[in-house]
Design an enzyme around this catalytic site. Structure first.
Site, PDB file in Angstrom:
ATOM      1  CG  ASP A 161      50.733   8.694  58.379  1.00 11.18           C
ATOM      2  OD1 ASP A 161      49.873   8.086  59.047  1.00 11.18           O
ATOM      3  OD2 ASP A 161      51.822   8.179  58.042  1.00 11.18           O
ATOM      4  CG  LEU A 205      52.117   8.578  53.411  1.00  9.74           C
ATOM      5  CD1 LEU A 205      52.101   8.983  51.933  1.00  9.74           C
ATOM      6  CD2 LEU A 205      50.754   7.983  53.785  1.00  9.74           C
ATOM      7  CG  ASP A 236      59.333  12.002  60.569  1.00  9.15           C
ATOM      8  OD1 ASP A 236      58.836  11.965  61.705  1.00  9.15           O
ATOM      9  OD2 ASP A 236      60.278  11.281  60.195  1.00  9.15           O
ATOM     10  CG  PHE A 278      46.677   7.264  66.241  1.00 10.51           C
ATOM     11  CD1 PHE A 278      46.226   6.266  67.086  1.00 10.51           C
ATOM     12  CD2 PHE A 278      45.754   8.184  65.765  1.00 10.51           C
ATOM     13  CE1 PHE A 278      44.895   6.197  67.454  1.00 10.51           C
ATOM     14  CE2 PHE A 278      44.422   8.122  66.128  1.00 10.51           C
ATOM     15  CZ  PHE A 278      43.990   7.126  66.969  1.00 10.51           C
ATOM     16  CB  SER A 320      50.745  -0.216  74.549  1.00  9.65           C
ATOM     17  OG  SER A 320      50.817  -1.615  74.591  1.00  9.65           O
ATOM     18  CE1 TYR A 342      54.860   0.334  70.529  1.00  5.52           C
ATOM     19  CE2 TYR A 342      54.645  -1.567  71.987  1.00  5.52           C
ATOM     20  CZ  TYR A 342      54.072  -0.528  71.281  1.00  5.52           C
ATOM     21  OH  TYR A 342      52.727  -0.344  71.350  1.00  5.52           O
ATOM     22  CE  LYS A 398      53.137   3.481  71.945  1.00  8.58           C
ATOM     23  NZ  LYS A 398      52.704   4.679  71.201  1.00  8.58           N
ATOM     24  CE1 TYR A 453      44.468   3.536  71.967  1.00 12.18           C
ATOM     25  CE2 TYR A 453      46.321   3.023  70.527  1.00 12.18           C
ATOM     26  CZ  TYR A 453      45.367   3.920  70.984  1.00 12.18           C
ATOM     27  OH  TYR A 453      45.325   5.168  70.440  1.00 12.18           O
ATOM     28  CG  ASN A 488      46.669  -7.814  71.943  1.00 17.84           C
ATOM     29  OD1 ASN A 488      46.800  -7.478  73.123  1.00 17.84           O
ATOM     30  ND2 ASN A 488      47.600  -8.450  71.290  1.00 17.84           N
ATOM     31  CG  LEU A 524      47.216 -14.333  66.542  1.00 16.92           C
ATOM     32  CD1 LEU A 524      48.094 -15.521  66.174  1.00 16.92           C
ATOM     33  CD2 LEU A 524      46.494 -14.604  67.865  1.00 16.92           C
ATOM     34  CB  VAL A 569      50.651 -21.533  67.893  1.00 21.37           C
ATOM     35  CG1 VAL A 569      50.173 -21.280  69.325  1.00 21.37           C
ATOM     36  CG2 VAL A 569      49.500 -21.392  66.909  1.00 21.37           C
TER      37      VAL A 569
HETATM   38  C1  UD1 Z   1      52.512  -6.522  71.125  1.00 23.78           C
HETATM   39  C2  UD1 Z   1      52.862  -5.607  72.257  1.00 23.78           C
HETATM   40  C3  UD1 Z   1      51.849  -4.499  72.347  1.00 23.78           C
HETATM   41  C4  UD1 Z   1      51.816  -3.757  71.046  1.00 23.78           C
HETATM   42  C5  UD1 Z   1      51.443  -4.717  69.943  1.00 23.78           C
HETATM   43  C6  UD1 Z   1      51.483  -3.942  68.634  1.00 23.78           C
HETATM   44  C7  UD1 Z   1      53.995  -6.447  74.225  1.00 23.78           C
HETATM   45  C8  UD1 Z   1      53.901  -7.312  75.423  1.00 23.78           C
HETATM   46  N1  UD1 Z   1      52.886  -6.378  73.475  1.00 23.78           N
HETATM   47  O1  UD1 Z   1      51.320  -7.181  71.516  1.00 23.78           O
HETATM   48  O2  UD1 Z   1      52.206  -3.616  73.358  1.00 23.78           O
HETATM   49  O3  UD1 Z   1      50.910  -2.703  71.122  1.00 23.78           O
HETATM   50  O4  UD1 Z   1      52.379  -5.798  69.932  1.00 23.78           O
HETATM   51  O5  UD1 Z   1      52.334  -4.421  67.714  1.00 23.78           O
HETATM   52  O6  UD1 Z   1      54.989  -5.839  73.968  1.00 23.78           O
HETATM   53  N2  UD1 Z   1      51.375 -14.994  68.195  1.00 23.78           N
HETATM   54  C9  UD1 Z   1      51.573 -16.242  67.643  1.00 23.78           C
HETATM   55  N3  UD1 Z   1      52.015 -16.324  66.368  1.00 23.78           N
HETATM   56  C10 UD1 Z   1      52.278 -15.211  65.598  1.00 23.78           C
HETATM   57  C11 UD1 Z   1      52.071 -13.936  66.178  1.00 23.78           C
HETATM   58  C12 UD1 Z   1      51.618 -13.869  67.481  1.00 23.78           C
HETATM   59  O7  UD1 Z   1      51.361 -17.269  68.299  1.00 23.78           O
HETATM   60  O8  UD1 Z   1      52.707 -15.356  64.443  1.00 23.78           O
HETATM   61  C13 UD1 Z   1      50.859 -14.900  69.573  1.00 23.78           C
HETATM   62  C14 UD1 Z   1      51.805 -14.182  70.523  1.00 23.78           C
HETATM   63  O9  UD1 Z   1      52.690 -15.072  71.113  1.00 23.78           O
HETATM   64  C15 UD1 Z   1      50.813 -13.574  71.512  1.00 23.78           C
HETATM   65  C16 UD1 Z   1      49.559 -13.316  70.681  1.00 23.78           C
HETATM   66  O10 UD1 Z   1      49.694 -14.117  69.527  1.00 23.78           O
HETATM   67  O11 UD1 Z   1      50.497 -14.508  72.483  1.00 23.78           O
HETATM   68  C17 UD1 Z   1      49.408 -11.870  70.271  1.00 23.78           C
HETATM   69  O12 UD1 Z   1      50.626 -11.428  69.681  1.00 23.78           O
HETATM   70  P1  UD1 Z   1      50.741 -10.034  68.908  1.00 23.78           P
HETATM   71  O13 UD1 Z   1      49.623  -9.897  67.956  1.00 23.78           O
HETATM   72  O14 UD1 Z   1      52.131  -9.941  68.368  1.00 23.78           O
HETATM   73  O15 UD1 Z   1      50.509  -8.937  70.028  1.00 23.78           O
HETATM   74  P2  UD1 Z   1      51.203  -8.762  71.459  1.00 23.78           P
HETATM   75  O16 UD1 Z   1      52.534  -9.382  71.494  1.00 23.78           O
HETATM   76  O17 UD1 Z   1      50.206  -9.164  72.482  1.00 23.78           O
END
Ligand code: UD1
Length: 344
Positions: free
Chosen positions: A32, A34, A59, A82, A126, A151, A155, A179, A181, A202, A219
């Site tokens: 890694d 880091l 790296d 990874f 992913s 990104y 993949k 994967y 989420n 999220l 959201v």
């Molecule tokens: C994204 C990528 C996924 C990647 C992952 C890792 C896409 C479609 N998906 O997942 O491939 O492996 O990131 O980083 O490219 N949300 C909010 N508020 C926030 C953050 C997120 O409402 O502050 C919502 C988003 O709109 C989404 C859900 O939460 O609906 C999940 O978002 P997030 O955790 O960023 O993951 P993905 O976008 O699904």
């Protein structure tokens, strides 16, 4: 005892996988640089398992150093790769960084494998490769859609590079894991997600808002074609995900079992909306999350969740943790981090 190389082994999914590998008796070498993780993760892994894995600060883009690493750590039986950049937004701003880091590292490993007689390769892919699937839950044979970000494209191209390489040389054996989420943290709260700066994902944003590090969670959209209008995803406990990697490695090491390349969805099979996640988090933590509905985030998929049947049938894998337990683990981890930073 088989020796496994884990690139990106101090990262979120990597560190949890190292723990599960060591718990199953595998010897681990982490590589890694880091760039998006912390060396202290090794202490967490050691506390949980009683074993400090070998660690090389390299790296994977650096071919010469990787070559030397294989010389030093002889008899590696399998690689779990990874190490990659994963921020969707950043990849739009810095596409070449993503293409270079994510693809050159993969090419280096695939080139070095036959030289050092390493046959087995597990690749982190992913659900992003499906884009917005036409049929839900999505199975592995669903069509690959045009990538929404550099990104996501790394993949897709990564999967193609693996297929082409194996087609050209049946020496290799590979398992590609898609994967959904990943969220949550180890039950010990010794390791978990450590996002750099403002989280993109999220869950870390939810827990950081709950603990008071962030004022408000946005959201992104409540006008999607879903029951409550917010996006739906398949949130999976990172420890469940980590365990799938151990099963993938065992399958590759079993000479009789594997065909040249296999692809598996790793999800729970259950879709949850952003608002359902917030509500469940509030229930398990007892903390209200200050959130506001804002506009849609560019590039977001409306809804996606996995059909994990194939991983169940072939790997014998299922996601066991409930979403309540998963969210609780993320909250305990966030509280633990807060305690640690206070005492520093
Ligand atoms: C994204 C990528 C996924 C990647 C992952 C890792 C896409 C479609 N998906 O997942 O491939 O492996 O990131 O980083 O490219 N949300 C909010 N508020 C926030 C953050 C997120 O409402 O502050 C919502 C988003 O709109 C989404 C859900 O939460 O609906 C999940 O978002 P997030 O955790 O960023 O993951 P993905 O976008 O699904």
């Amino acid at each position: 005892m088989s020796k496994i190389l884990v690139t990106g082994g101090t990262g979120f999914i990597g560190s949890h996988t190292v723990v599960e590998l060591q718990n199953e008796g595998f010897e681990v070498v982490i590589v890694d640089n880091l760039s998006n993780s912390n060396i202290d993760v090794l202490n967490g892994i050691e506390k949980i398992t009683g074993i400090r894995p070998a660690f090389e600060n390299i790296d994977c883009v650096d071919y010469v150093s990787m070559d030397r690493m294989f010389e030093k750590h002889k008899d590696i039986q399998a690689i779990i790769h990874f190490a990659a950049n994963k921020a969707v937004g950043e990849s739009v701003e810095k596409p070449l960084l993503y293409y270079r880091n994510n693809l050159v590292s993969l090419i280096n490993l695939l080139q070095l494998m036959p030289i050092h007689k390493v046959k087995n390769f597990v690749f982190s892919s992913s659900c992003t490769v499906y884009g917005q699937p036409d049929i839900l839950p999505v199975t592995e044979d669903a069509p690959i859609k045009l990538a929404m970000s550099p990104y996501g494209n790394t993949k897709q191209i990564g999967e193609e590079i693996i297929h082409d390489t194996i087609h050209s040389n049946p020496f290799y054996r590979s398992i590609i894991l898609r994967y959904f989420n990943p969220i949550g943290a180890h039950a010990s709260a010794e390791i978990g997600e450590l996002p750099n700066g403002v989280p993109n994902n999220l869950l870390p944003f939810v827990t950081q808002t709950a603990i008071g590090l962030r004022k408000q969670l946005s959201v992104f959209g409540d006008d999607y074609n879903t029951p409550d209008g917010s996006c739906i995803r398949d949130y999976i406990h990172v420890v469940d995900l980590a365990k799938a990697h151990v099963l993938a490695v065992k399958r590759l090491l079993n000479e009789d079992a594997n065909t040249n390349v296999e692809t598996f969805n790793l999800g729970t099979g259950r879709g949850l909306s952003v608002l359902e996640i917030i509500e469940t988090f509030e229930k398990v933590s007892g903390v209200k999350v200050n959130y506001k509905i804002v506009g849609r985030r560019e590039g977001d998929i409306e809804k996606v969740w996995a059909d994990p049947t194939y991983a169940n049938e072939v790997l014998g894998w299922t996601a066991n943790e409930t979403v309540e337990e998963t969210l609780r683990s993320a909250w305990v981890w966030e509280q633990n981090l807060a305690k640690r930073s206070k005492s520093e």
